[in-house]
Scaffold this motif. Sequence first.
Motif, PDB file in Angstrom:
ATOM      1  N   ARG A 192       0.848  -1.188   0.000  1.00  0.00           N
ATOM      2  CA  ARG A 192       0.000   0.000   0.000  1.00  0.00           C
ATOM      3  C   ARG A 192       0.885   1.240   0.000  1.00  0.00           C
ATOM      4  O   ARG A 192       1.713   1.417   0.886  1.00  0.00           O
ATOM      5  N   GLY A 194       2.015   4.963   0.532  1.00  0.00           N
ATOM      6  CA  GLY A 194       1.645   6.042   1.441  1.00  0.00           C
ATOM      7  C   GLY A 194       2.847   6.605   2.151  1.00  0.00           C
ATOM      8  O   GLY A 194       3.965   6.566   1.639  1.00  0.00           O
ATOM      9  N   ARG A 217       2.963   3.537   7.422  1.00  0.00           N
ATOM     10  CA  ARG A 217       1.588   4.013   7.327  1.00  0.00           C
ATOM     11  C   ARG A 217       1.278   4.245   5.852  1.00  0.00           C
ATOM     12  O   ARG A 217       2.162   4.601   5.093  1.00  0.00           O
ATOM     13  N   TYR A 218       0.009   4.060   5.472  1.00  0.00           N
ATOM     14  CA  TYR A 218      -0.281   3.993   4.054  1.00  0.00           C
ATOM     15  C   TYR A 218      -1.478   4.840   3.637  1.00  0.00           C
ATOM     16  O   TYR A 218      -2.375   5.112   4.427  1.00  0.00           O
ATOM     17  N   GLU A 219      -1.487   5.229   2.363  1.00  0.00           N
ATOM     18  CA  GLU A 219      -2.686   5.687   1.686  1.00  0.00           C
ATOM     19  C   GLU A 219      -3.295   4.461   1.011  1.00  0.00           C
ATOM     20  O   GLU A 219      -2.685   3.398   0.965  1.00  0.00           O
ATOM     21  N   TRP A 220      -4.502   4.641   0.452  1.00  0.00           N
ATOM     22  CA  TRP A 220      -5.195   3.474  -0.081  1.00  0.00           C
ATOM     23  C   TRP A 220      -4.990   3.311  -1.577  1.00  0.00           C
ATOM     24  O   TRP A 220      -5.915   3.394  -2.372  1.00  0.00           O
ATOM     25  N   LEU A 221      -3.754   3.098  -1.966  1.00  0.00           N
ATOM     26  CA  LEU A 221      -3.428   2.724  -3.338  1.00  0.00           C
ATOM     27  C   LEU A 221      -2.490   1.529  -3.261  1.00  0.00           C
ATOM     28  O   LEU A 221      -1.507   1.551  -2.528  1.00  0.00           O
ATOM     29  N   TYR A 222      -2.809   0.480  -4.002  1.00  0.00           N
ATOM     30  CA  TYR A 222      -2.065  -0.772  -3.881  1.00  0.00           C
ATOM     31  C   TYR A 222      -1.158  -1.009  -5.084  1.00  0.00           C
ATOM     32  O   TYR A 222      -1.556  -0.776  -6.230  1.00  0.00           O
ATOM     33  N   PRO A 240      -6.834   0.200  -7.142  1.00  0.00           N
ATOM     34  CA  PRO A 240      -7.354   1.076  -6.081  1.00  0.00           C
ATOM     35  C   PRO A 240      -7.744   0.354  -4.802  1.00  0.00           C
ATOM     36  O   PRO A 240      -7.854   0.970  -3.750  1.00  0.00           O
ATOM     37  N   ARG A 241      -7.991  -0.958  -4.878  1.00  0.00           N
ATOM     38  CA  ARG A 241      -8.421  -1.688  -3.680  1.00  0.00           C
ATOM     39  C   ARG A 241      -8.072  -3.167  -3.830  1.00  0.00           C
ATOM     40  O   ARG A 241      -7.675  -3.614  -4.916  1.00  0.00           O
TER      41      ARG A 241
END
Length: 270
Positions: A192, A194, A217-222, A240-241
Amino acid sequence: MPRIAYLAPHFSSDQLKQKYLKTTEPVASRRWHLLWKVSLGWTLKNSASAVGINYDYAKQILKKYNQLGAEGVKNLKNKSRRGGNQPLLTAKQLEKLAQQLKLKAPDGGVWTGPKVARWIEQENGLEKVWNQRGWDYLKKLKYSYQSPRPKHRKANAQEQEQFKKKLPFKVKKLEEKYPIAEIDVWFFDEHRVGLKPILKKVWSPIGERPTAVVSHRYEWLYVYGFVKPKTGETLWYLIPRVNTLWLNLVYQNFAVDAGICEKKSLINRR
């Protein structure tokens, strides 16, 4: 934009680096370090700060180097001394310091030049040891200032080694089972994208890259990545998920890009 200082072309950047690494005399080594930083495009002020010397002194070093080349970098004060100053640490104490550096610093953190200087003060009962001398002794013990390689806090070194040992046997069994097929080994993982912790530089033995335990820690892009260890070939997919639908789409695209077919088997290690 800060102005880059003029550096006479007496030596290339690589040659300056080698002189910095190979010079054993601390003062001259620090001067070569400064010049190497400047050759990399650093400003003189930033170079002086990184090396740990005064800006005005750095200007003098640069001026003498531009005028005299290597002769301007030499520490002439050593020649004017009879016998030179006594070292702060004996050979036995130096070995003791080398062992201490393998452990955590007294405050529980990582070793720095000032912390080594405090250690020397305590070891010899001295009132004051300049922080720069701690830097000198780190250099003397072949330590360099490096950024740690991130190591996840959940990583299990024992399991990793076991997997490395077992993988060749698994591949061999598949080759025996499917003698006509071409066996490809791919590693797969997801990540992820971020924020990441900021890794500061630490002192570490030259040639040994330190590691730092981190918690990302992450943003929600894989990012889905496939790596072929044998060749280094990599395939990347951004989604995206994470769910069954998206995972199947990734596998379908991977099969096409990797050329998977009836005659080409695949071991996918996640």
